[in-house]
Design a protein around this motif. Structure first.
Motif, PDB file in Angstrom:
ATOM      1  N   PRO A  39       4.314   1.592   0.545  1.00  0.00           N
ATOM      2  CA  PRO A  39       3.214   1.120   2.419  1.00  0.00           C
ATOM      3  C   PRO A  39       1.905   2.031   2.258  1.00  0.00           C
ATOM      4  O   PRO A  39       1.219   1.457   2.124  1.00  0.00           O
ATOM      5  CB  PRO A  39       3.835   1.567   3.245  1.00  0.00           C
ATOM      6  N   VAL A  74      -3.226   7.773  -3.815  1.00  0.00           N
ATOM      7  CA  VAL A  74      -2.400   7.988  -2.599  1.00  0.00           C
ATOM      8  C   VAL A  74      -1.023   8.621  -2.127  1.00  0.00           C
ATOM      9  O   VAL A  74      -0.433   8.625  -2.258  1.00  0.00           O
ATOM     10  CB  VAL A  74      -2.493   6.529  -1.273  1.00  0.00           C
ATOM     11  N   ILE A  75      -1.467   9.987  -1.073  1.00  0.00           N
ATOM     12  CA  ILE A  75       0.149  10.943  -1.487  1.00  0.00           C
ATOM     13  C   ILE A  75       0.604  10.905   0.689  1.00  0.00           C
ATOM     14  O   ILE A  75      -1.005  10.999   1.015  1.00  0.00           O
ATOM     15  CB  ILE A  75      -0.624  12.356  -1.653  1.00  0.00           C
ATOM     16  N   LEU A  76       1.341  10.523   0.703  1.00  0.00           N
ATOM     17  CA  LEU A  76       1.941  10.674   2.300  1.00  0.00           C
ATOM     18  C   LEU A  76       3.127  11.534   2.406  1.00  0.00           C
ATOM     19  O   LEU A  76       3.851  11.751   1.346  1.00  0.00           O
ATOM     20  CB  LEU A  76       3.197   9.524   1.985  1.00  0.00           C
ATOM     21  N   ARG A  77       2.224  12.651   3.566  1.00  0.00           N
ATOM     22  CA  ARG A  77       2.765  14.060   3.444  1.00  0.00           C
ATOM     23  C   ARG A  77       3.659  14.024   5.061  1.00  0.00           C
ATOM     24  O   ARG A  77       2.912  13.447   6.161  1.00  0.00           O
ATOM     25  CB  ARG A  77       1.965  14.610   3.666  1.00  0.00           C
ATOM     26  N   PRO A  78       5.208  13.508   5.253  1.00  0.00           N
ATOM     27  CA  PRO A  78       5.601  12.872   6.463  1.00  0.00           C
ATOM     28  C   PRO A  78       6.051  14.782   7.244  1.00  0.00           C
ATOM     29  O   PRO A  78       5.957  15.971   6.574  1.00  0.00           O
ATOM     30  CB  PRO A  78       7.254  13.089   6.003  1.00  0.00           C
ATOM     31  N   LEU A  79       5.353  14.914   8.541  1.00  0.00           N
ATOM     32  CA  LEU A  79       5.526  15.585   9.918  1.00  0.00           C
ATOM     33  C   LEU A  79       6.488  15.905  10.291  1.00  0.00           C
ATOM     34  O   LEU A  79       7.248  15.127  10.684  1.00  0.00           O
ATOM     35  CB  LEU A  79       4.378  15.639  10.230  1.00  0.00           C
ATOM     36  N   MET A 101       8.634  15.885  -0.350  1.00  0.00           N
ATOM     37  CA  MET A 101       8.369  14.920  -0.225  1.00  0.00           C
ATOM     38  C   MET A 101       8.682  13.607  -2.052  1.00  0.00           C
ATOM     39  O   MET A 101       8.597  14.631  -2.850  1.00  0.00           O
ATOM     40  CB  MET A 101       6.800  15.205  -0.028  1.00  0.00           C
ATOM     41  N   ILE A 102       8.122  12.813  -2.296  1.00  0.00           N
ATOM     42  CA  ILE A 102       7.334  12.141  -3.131  1.00  0.00           C
ATOM     43  C   ILE A 102       6.597  12.456  -4.060  1.00  0.00           C
ATOM     44  O   ILE A 102       5.582  12.476  -2.622  1.00  0.00           O
ATOM     45  CB  ILE A 102       8.211  10.548  -2.501  1.00  0.00           C
ATOM     46  N   GLY A 103       6.166  13.372  -4.263  1.00  0.00           N
ATOM     47  CA  GLY A 103       5.083  13.514  -4.976  1.00  0.00           C
ATOM     48  C   GLY A 103       4.035  12.697  -5.702  1.00  0.00           C
ATOM     49  O   GLY A 103       3.248  13.076  -5.960  1.00  0.00           O
ATOM     50  N   HIS A 104       4.774  12.245  -5.957  1.00  0.00           N
ATOM     51  CA  HIS A 104       4.036  10.873  -6.428  1.00  0.00           C
ATOM     52  C   HIS A 104       4.701   8.885  -7.289  1.00  0.00           C
ATOM     53  O   HIS A 104       5.634   9.187  -7.513  1.00  0.00           O
ATOM     54  CB  HIS A 104       3.405  11.437  -8.156  1.00  0.00           C
TER      55      HIS A 104
END
Lengths: 248, 248, 248, 248
Positions: free
Chosen positions: B72, B213-218, B231-234
């Motif tokens: 997404p 696009v990098i998604l960083r969850p908090l 996290m997913i790095g790539h």
């Protein structure tokens, strides 16, 4: 969209008699009328400008900006997480410059509608202009009133909050959302996020999650490819949640 | 969508007589029929599950996956950069599991259409099932043929490429795109990106740009908020471009 | 260091009569004695293991870990920001497994010293073993006492804090630091960082700054190079400050 | 170091008769002589400047820069991965402005030495000045010669390469390194990294790995904490390896 290179591209209206001045010469906007997308047009200095289709991205980035705008990297994820599509009815609290409004309207049109609330009359005025330029105003109702006094709509498909004090409108958002429907709140600081999450949980929202989207541009030159030296480090956090009727 | 907590949520179909087994007890899917979104349902062990609206995000993440799917975070930006909206006609090369197809279809429906090409018959079959489960199959034509042999459609609004050798289909994409219209190519490696960019420039595409696009969850717990440890790095790089009729 | 590949490398002691078992066969550690760094040794299954010099990085990553350790990406910046070098006298509050202690000792030796405080006797015991294995115990004094009761040293060159409640020891750190000398505090959560910064400012520390260090591994395979799919998303934040005698 | 705030801090030499001009008034550098670190000094406009200990970080960031410098985030990890400590003998290929040289010298002093090669005479001259200002020149030999013609030293503990064409000096680095000893190469582009990795493998280096270090500053203001809006997106990649005598 008139395109010369990565840094010189503009979303413009073809109009007889108007000229557009660039450092690569003057372009007669009336000349655009006989052209198709994909064709080129020459400036007064003989440079070739391409005529490209403006996409939602271009409309968003092209808004006049009295305020910080929401960026495509964040808007894109919002569209998927809120499930926006043709026909969606959406409330937005905090129109700002209307960047998010434009993107939302472009996805819900022609059968859906965005009801957007902006307390600041100057922002509301500029957002209206931005939406008119984008050709999307007929899918949007801009309300120059404080979102904290409540929303006029009910059973909406999604709520988008872009306010400094999102917790102030969370009860109103709950009241206006359809059962099980999603909400997003955008906030730059971690303290806002914490308080938003607390408020969401207190107001029967479930499936609460917070993410940050980071966009990293790559400078691709065959043989010398690398990430760009500077980048936007942070715009804000996105907190998503869905309305539940019961707390437990 | 049946929701228990962040890790236990499923997109399911209400169906009389079927049961859904979880570690928090059995849920009778027939009981969902009398319920509205936002309400709760009890499992055999007395746990409360919420019934939430599935959004495009959930449909995408819920696909059966014989292949790596597009995420997404990437799909969202693609929708904006390609300007997808109700009525768009789009070619996709490389259906895979159909995650991108589902998101694209949900945005272009009901007046648009996705023409998606998948050479692997098994992937095409699973993608079809995924699209049927998502209720979007009527807006999609899945073609079990090799995208490199060319596309059957012309004057399409956008092309999406998710192939290991994107350069093989760039000439076909050019032929099928409307003038000035956009294309995206998704690739995991930098070498693919370089070769794609070279091919795009050679094929009269302009406005070429590549981003990640990098998604960083908090993990938001009031008083103990922090980014998540892993996290997913790539996933991959997104390269965008638009069709121009002239090279210069 | 015995090296087979990226995932099979160990810091070991050459010792007559001992064997080291791996899935690539048994290595006789006594055989290492006649070897020089850079040479290879064969396992019982005929595989070649390289004998490499262990660096500070390897010593840090090789510690027995009853606790979360500080990582080289963070330790490296700490060394520069604290100006650690041969001869530095340093206080550490929160020894944990001794990973940071090992790195600090390796930089301040042979003329400097690390005074490290650990309230948990089990952690202190394991840290001592880790420091002995690393051959650095003579440059370190491990004190099994609560850092909150104050430090025994004064006029130290730097203070390193790795505690859940760093603010508890900031007044003690101030008392023990030389004028103008630096301090670092490591914390996983943003709330700890905020409270630490407030405490530092209240205690006459200046030049206060907070950063996060992110390590992104690249999988380099010529023609298929890309960032790794998974990565460590977050370890903690580093807050640096320096002791001033006057608040204004 | 004279410190006013995060943006106004300078590493200066106390010197009778010299003045330092800032937008917060003039500071007499001679007045610094009677002061201790941690004390304050008043400017001609009555502002208080703190006198702090300069750390390695400050010395690195304070260099005159005719070239792009290596940053502390990268240097810190290099120190750990190369195991630099008091007494290390190190070759550096590509002195540039001497930022990395300063950090390496500060860690290997007083018993170690840095042999640094710089082909450009102007860079060599400025690096020498930077090292003299940092008080570290006696631990460094700057050689104004092309690293590609080979290094004069042998059995060194580590090699640092910061050149556009690192592969040109990898055979020389191999020849000068002690057995099993480590090397690092810094490169901005992915193409350089690929070619460096190929060269390292061809030259009997093992334990080859590449990483990128990203520094994310946090703006900590209690109640309004967030990552900074802009950040440095990329400096370069670090490739590490160790010398082996045998290829297999």
């Amino acid at each position: 969209m008139l395109y010369f290179d990565e840094r010189r591209k503009w979303v413009l209206k073809a109009e007889i008699g108007r000229e557009f001045h660039t450092d690569k010469g003057i372009v007669k906007l009336g000349d655009l009328l006989g052209k198709r997308f994909g064709e080129a047009i020459s400036s007064s200095l003989g440079y070739s400008f391409k005529i490209l289709r403006p996409t939602t991205f271009d409309l968003v980035m092209n808004v006049a900006r009295p305020t910080q705008i929401m960026y495509p990297k964040d808007i894109g994820l919002i569209i998927l997480k809120l499930g926006l599509s043709c026909g969606s009815r959406v409330i937005e609290a905090g129109t700002g410059s209307g960047a998010m409004t434009i993107a939302a309207a472009s996805v819900v049109k022609p059968h859906g509608h965005i009801f957007t609330y902006e307390a600041n009359p100057e922002f509301a005025r500029i957002a209206k202009q931005n939406l008119m330029r984008a050709g999307l105003i007929s899918y949007v109702t801009i309300k120059n009133k404080d979102a904290r006094t409540g929303f006029d709509e009910s059973e909406v498909d999604a709520v988008i909050i872009d306010l400094g004090d999102p917790w102030d409108v969370i009860p109103s958002a709950y009241a206006s959302l359809a059962g099980g429907a999603p909400l997003v709140s955008f906030s730059p600081t971690i303290n806002q996020v914490e308080r938003t999450v607390i408020s969401l949980r207190e107001n029967n929202f479930v499936n609460v999650s917070t993410v940050e989207v980071i966009l990293r541009p790559l400078r691709v030159e065959p043989g010398r490819t690398r990430p760009t030296t500077t980048m936007i480090g942070h715009t804000g956090y996105l907190t998503f949640a869905q309305k539940s009727f019961s707390a437990t």
